[in-house]
Design a protein around this motif. Structure first.
Motif, short mmCIF file in Angstrom:
data_model
loop_
_atom_site.label_atom_id
_atom_site.label_comp_id
_atom_site.label_asym_id
_atom_site.label_seq_id
_atom_site.Cartn_x
_atom_site.Cartn_y
_atom_site.Cartn_z
N LEU C 25 0.91 -1.13 -0.09
CA LEU C 25 0.03 -0.06 -0.10
C LEU C 25 0.79 1.10 -0.06
N VAL C 26 1.85 1.21 0.71
CA VAL C 26 2.75 2.37 1.02
C VAL C 26 3.60 2.70 -0.16
N VAL C 27 3.97 1.62 -0.98
CA VAL C 27 4.98 1.84 -1.94
C VAL C 27 4.20 2.76 -3.05
N VAL C 28 2.75 2.61 -3.09
CA VAL C 28 2.09 3.50 -4.02
C VAL C 28 1.94 4.64 -3.65
N ILE C 228 -4.12 0.36 8.91
CA ILE C 228 -3.65 0.38 10.44
C ILE C 228 -2.24 0.43 10.46
N ALA C 229 -1.74 -0.60 9.99
CA ALA C 229 -0.32 -0.53 10.05
C ALA C 229 0.49 0.64 9.26
N SER C 230 0.04 0.95 8.35
CA SER C 230 0.76 2.01 7.46
C SER C 230 0.37 3.60 8.27
N VAL C 231 -0.62 3.64 8.95
CA VAL C 231 -0.89 4.80 9.93
C VAL C 231 -0.07 4.76 10.86
N VAL C 232 0.19 3.61 11.67
CA VAL C 232 0.99 3.40 12.67
C VAL C 232 2.46 3.65 12.47
N GLY C 233 2.87 3.22 11.19
CA GLY C 233 4.30 3.36 10.91
C GLY C 233 4.72 4.47 10.07
N GLY C 234 3.80 5.39 9.64
CA GLY C 234 3.77 6.55 8.96
C GLY C 234 3.55 6.07 7.22
N ASN C 237 6.68 6.10 4.50
CA ASN C 237 7.79 5.78 4.68
C ASN C 237 8.20 4.12 5.00
N LEU C 238 8.78 3.70 3.98
CA LEU C 238 8.65 2.32 3.87
C LEU C 238 9.20 1.29 4.73
N LYS C 239 10.28 1.99 5.83
CA LYS C 239 10.82 1.22 6.83
C LYS C 239 9.60 1.26 7.90
N GLY C 240 9.00 2.44 7.95
CA GLY C 240 7.81 2.53 8.79
C GLY C 240 6.60 1.48 8.57
N ALA C 241 6.58 1.15 7.30
CA ALA C 241 5.42 0.36 6.87
C ALA C 241 5.77 -1.03 7.37
N ILE C 287 6.91 6.47 13.34
CA ILE C 287 8.24 6.44 13.00
C ILE C 287 8.13 7.72 11.78
N ARG C 288 9.29 8.46 12.36
CA ARG C 288 9.20 9.55 11.39
C ARG C 288 10.63 9.44 10.51
N PRO C 289 10.84 9.58 9.41
CA PRO C 289 11.69 9.79 8.32
C PRO C 289 12.87 10.68 8.87
N ALA C 290 13.98 10.40 8.48
CA ALA C 290 15.44 11.13 9.25
C ALA C 290 15.25 12.58 8.50
N TYR C 291 15.11 12.50 7.38
CA TYR C 291 15.12 13.85 6.48
C TYR C 291 13.67 14.09 6.01
N SER C 292 13.00 14.60 6.86
CA SER C 292 11.66 14.98 6.68
C SER C 292 11.77 16.38 6.04
#
Lengths: 386, 265, 296
Positions: C25-28, C228-234, C237-241, C287-292
């Motif tokens: 879902l997040v990759v798109v 749910i998981a993408s909202v939790v992870g951000g 952000n793929l790592k977050g996913a 989880i926030r990306p390092a360079y947002s």
């Protein structure tokens, strides 16, 4: 906003309201003149759909935010209206798991207050949820409303004292006549039109078109959004009560994703930018889906009877109406994102003017009936002037 | 035939008109400046050339062929490379990855590697930080990376949008030194700048843009000779300001500095 | 201790599956800002692929690969037909379009195949279990644990080492600038959808494997989990996913193991309540990306 030669906003509302209400009244009166029971049921469902779609338009059209959670409020309205219309004896039948010591067990009111109270329960839930929701934007808002729909569905499936769980509730008195549905539709249309031109509605639309600019003019966006949201879910809850007392048997599956799809489709196909669009969409989609269901039934009978035509149909048809509506909706989104009505109100001076493709094509948000915004607003980087 | 031709360009953002009849040309081997106050339409011209915004009417031709209606990526493939305003490097990607992306339209791996080495020699700091995330570079270093990245596509025409914006004065000088060096390499450059004085020092010709069209065009000397303009634009150096009520021509100019609007050019 | 190991294996197995779902879902979303409601229908398409190819004489690994291929093709076609025309429209227009696509595909399946759940022929290892060091594990759990980790590693290599991976990461950061470097928008978006379809296909095999049944609504639960998981992870952000997916896996198995039955019935309500709370408190996810930086 005021183009030269435009009527005053109230006169505008009066003209649009008169045309829309006349149309709805005509549909109801013609139906009752025909006197066909099935036809009357179709029209009643249509009118309740108008209420639901107009309520959704009131929020989505003015705020520009998409809600996938409204059907959850319809469910709350439908179930909670049972507290108010059923006598304790009837509750023993319809909601056999409700403990008699619960306060609502003994409640009973006439129908009109019951509808308003059901809307009130939905509005109360909506008001609490809304405090949180109105701070979200865009996709986050839509996911949160969708999450709410799933919460309501999941609770409705489990909360046996209130909903009889996954089983169907039945024995609900059929109190909603075509005239109740008509009355509700007229009130909803007028309320939505008045809201749109009210100072709250204007501020909400200003925030939809440019949140930063509206904020700089002192519009308190979250408050304005919250009021529209609560008003919208109140009407949706009331429509739920009407629907429940028309259909008389239902279960939680009636209030889930396919129902959500249907009202969103009605609004998008008609055009989320105007109340006229919501009414048009509800009428067009409700009638065509009824017609398609009949066609589907007829074709299936042909197939069962092995007629010449029937032999051409390889499979039993199901969900045909949804497929056609989904395709229609995708085509509208691609070809005419502002819907059949193009975001205009019937009777407005600009109505009827050809809406050609904009020379500078750019995103048209659902719910926007105004000129599109620039395709790319380059955000200056930090430290940039501008 | 000019390498780049812009003629009678009109662009609007909704109700806001950003360009009203913008015209300019850039010849092969030239370095041309596009100067004017903020909101004059300089960056919009850039964005229109790259087709990031679609003009209402007007012509944009590169090498004799129209660019109107092309996707941005198709324009790069014809040999135009932009250094966008605000640098627009990818902060989470390494310096090397940023440079590789600059060569996205090329497939000659060996030559790409050679070019990365070449630009790292040109900008030693990039070579030192090749494997570090680009977000860890300073503002001036990021600007160098943005320029090097654009050069990785081996463009015939380089468009630079406000490369000195937001940089400390010392870095501003460095950026202009860099542009001068690129000129000496024979690049064709269209340079969009607010820093009029420094721009006029390095360009062959310049256009003074005002309220969406060219106000005056000429060589740096011709522009400097316009006493009105000196007063209106050059008096305050980078910040335009000062007496502008001297002559009829100056009175057509927009109010500088103090009245800058939020309309982005 | 034994319980703990069982719990770990179950959680890693389910979590790996959830991580793949969420990534799809997040990759798109990262590139198009499209929350694809029709993602669940890619799982459905692959599930019916298992059904249709499973009824042939083909060897099962080929059936599985063909089913995954069907999901990849479906994803790319979906983008080409429905999403490309609204690509530059507002986020809500795209969201509603995906909702319509989801309904369309589900009802088409219902019409063309059957509204009823249908049994899928699966190899025997899906129901077998093995004993390792005195503990019994379901083979399918071990398989999904392994496959998900392998898939994540391969995807990570694809994103880090290949040109298209580099372009995908850049586009997720600044799509317009990526195009301004000459990367073709259609290529990146098609690639993102192909990856999304690939992940949906892999997920489908194990998801269908859990019940051995396919039905038109089979994609609903995976897409909800991915939400749910993408909202939790951000969302961006793929790592977050991946982390969001594993976190949800551990949480789900944990709740199932230790929560009383009465509360378990409300699990969906609780999970989606958590979604709303996270959206409110941390709209960017946990989880926030390092360079947002500001989105353009």
């Amino acid at each position: 906003m005021n183009a030269p030669g435009r009527r005053s906003p109230l006169a505008q509302v009066a003209v649009t309201a008169a045309v829309l209400c006349a149309g709805l009244i005509a549909i109801a009166v013609l139906t009752s003149l025909v006197g066909d029971r099935v036809f009357e049921r179709v029209t009643t469902v249509l009118l309740i759909s108008v209420v639901l779609t107009v309520a959704l338009q009131l929020f989505m059209g003015n705020s520009g935010l998409s809600s996938f959670g409204h059907i959850g409020f319809m469910a709350i309205g439908a179930y909670s209206s049972l507290w108010f219309t059923l006598s304790p004896d009837e509750k023993n039948v319809t909601l056999p798991d409700m403990p008699p010591e619960w306060p609502m067990y003994g409640w009973q009111t006439p129908y009109l207050p019951a509808i308003l109270l059901a809307g009130g329960v939905a509005a109360l839930v909506g008001a609490l949820l809304g405090v949180a929701l109105v701070r979200l934007r865009g996709a986050s808002f839509t996911i949160a409303t969708f999450a709410f729909l799933i919460i309501v569905h999941s609770v409705a499936l489990q909360w046996e004292p209130m909903t009889r769980g996954s089983r169907t509730v039945f024995g609900i008195p059929e109190l909603t006549t075509i005239w109740w549905a008509l009355g509700a539709a007229l009130i909803a249309v007028i309320a939505a039109l008045l809201f749109k031109e009210s100072s709250l509605g204007l501020r909400l639309r200003a925030a939809r078109d440019d949140e930063d600019a509206a904020a700089s003019l002192g519009v308190h966006i979250t408050w304005v959004r919250w009021v529209a949201w609560v008003l919208s879910v109140f009407i949706t809850g009331a429509a739920g009560a009407l629907w429940g007392h028309f259909i008389t048997t239902f279960s939680p599956t009636a209030f889930y994703i396919s129902q959500t799809f249907l009202i969103v489709a009605m609004l998008i196909i008609g055009g989320a930018g105007s109340v006229s669009g919501a009414v048009t969409g509800a009428v067009v989609v409700a009638l065509s889906s009824e017609w398609l269901r009949r066609l589907e039934g007829w074709l299936n009978t042909q197939r069962a009877d092995q007629t010449t035509l029937g032999q051409l149909i390889p499979i039993e048809l199901r969900g045909f109406a949804e497929i056609v509506i989904a395709i229609a909706m995708i085509l509208v989104l691609i070809l005419r994102p502002s819907g059949i009505m193009g975001g205009r109100e019937i009777g407005s001076p600009r109505f009827g003017r050809a809406v050609g493709p904009h020379p500078n094509p750019s995103p048209t948000a659902v719910g926007e009936g105004l000129p599109p915004r620039p395709a790319h607003r380059e955000t200056p980087p930090s430290g940039g002037g501008g | 035939m000019p390498l780049l031709l812009v003629d009678g360009l009109h662009v609007r953002y909704g109700a806001i008109v950003a360009l009203r009849g913008m015209s300019l040309t850039v010849d092969e081997g030239e370095i041309v400046g596009l100067i004017g106050v903020n909101g004059a339409g300089k960056s919009t011209t850039m964005n229109a050339i790259m087709q990031v915004v679609r003009p209402e009417r007007g012509r944009i031709e590169y090498n004799g062929a129209s660019l109107i209606g092309l996707a941005p990526e198709a324009i790069i493939r014809r040999g135009v490379a932009p250094v966008m305003e605000g640098r627009r490097i990818f902060p989470g990607l390494t310096v090397e990855e940023n440079l590789k992306l600059g060569a996205a339209i090329r497939s000659d791996r060996e030559a790409i590697r050679a070019d990365i080495e070449r630009w790292c020699a040109f900008f030693p700091i990039l070579g030192e930080r090749l494997t570090k995330p680009a977000g860890t570079l300073s503002g001036g270093q990021q600007q160098m990376l943005a320029v090097a990245r654009a050069l990785m596509s081996r463009p015939r025409l380089l468009l630079m949008d406000e490369p000195s914006l937001g940089l400390a004065p010392k870095l501003v000088s460095e950026v202009f030194t860099l542009i001068a060096e690129l000129r000496d390499l024979g690049m064709t450059i269209l340079l969009v700048e607010q820093n009029v004085r420094k721009t006029l020092d390095i360009v062959d010709r310049a256009y003074l843009v005002n309220t969406g069209r060219v106000e005056f065009a000429g060589t740096p000397d011709e522009i400097r000779q316009q006493a009105d303009l000196e007063q209106a634009y050059l008096g305050g150096g980078r910040e335009a300001g000062g007496g502008r009520n001297a002559s009829p021509s100056a009175s057509r100019l927009p109010p500088p500095a103090s009245a800058r609007t939020s309309i982005r050019g | 201790m034994d319980n703990l190991i069982q719990y770990l294996i179950s959680s890693l197995s389910l979590g790996g599956l959830y991580a793949l779902m969420t990534l799809g879902l997040v990759v798109v979303y990262g590139i198009l800002r499209l929350i694809n409601f029709a993602y669940g229908e890619l799982v459905m398409v692959a599930g019916y692929g298992l059904l249709l190819f499973g009824n042939t004489t083909l060897a099962w690994p080929i059936v599985a690969l063909l089913s995954i291929a069907v999901a990849v093709v479906a994803a790319v076609v979906m983008e080409r037909v429905a999403f490309r025309p609204v690509r530059f429209a507002s986020a809500s227009t795209m969201l509603i379009t995906s909702f319509a696509v989801s309904t369309l595909l589900q009802n088409t399946t219902l019409l063309a195949i059957s509204p009823r759940p249908q049994a899928v022929r699966l190899p025997s290892f899906f129901v077998e279990s093995v004993a390792i060091g005195g503990l019994r594990f379901r083979v399918v759990d071990l398989a999904s644990l392994t496959v998900s980790i392998v898939a994540l590693v391969l995807l990570s290599i694809l994103l880090r080492r290949t040109t298209i991976g580099l372009a995908l990461r850049a586009a997720a950061d600044d799509f317009t600038m990526t195009r301004l470097l000459g990367v073709r928008a259609n290529h990146i978006i098609s690639a993102a959808f192909a990856i999304s379809g690939l992940l949906a296909g892999i997920v489908a095999i194990f998801w269908v494997g859990r019940s051995s049944l396919v039905e038109p609504a089979i994609g609903l639960q995976p897409v909800l989990i991915a939400f749910i998981a993408s909202v939790v992870g951000g969302m961006e952000n793929l790592k977050g996913a991946v982390l969001g997916g594993y976190l949800l896996g551990f949480l789900t198995v944990g709740l199932q193991t230790w929560l009383p039955q009465a509360l378990l019935d409300y699990r969906n309500a609780v999970l989606f309540g958590i979604v709303i709370v996270i959206l409110l408190l941390r709209p960017e996810g946990l989880i926030r990306p390092a360079y947002s930086r500001e989105r353009r």
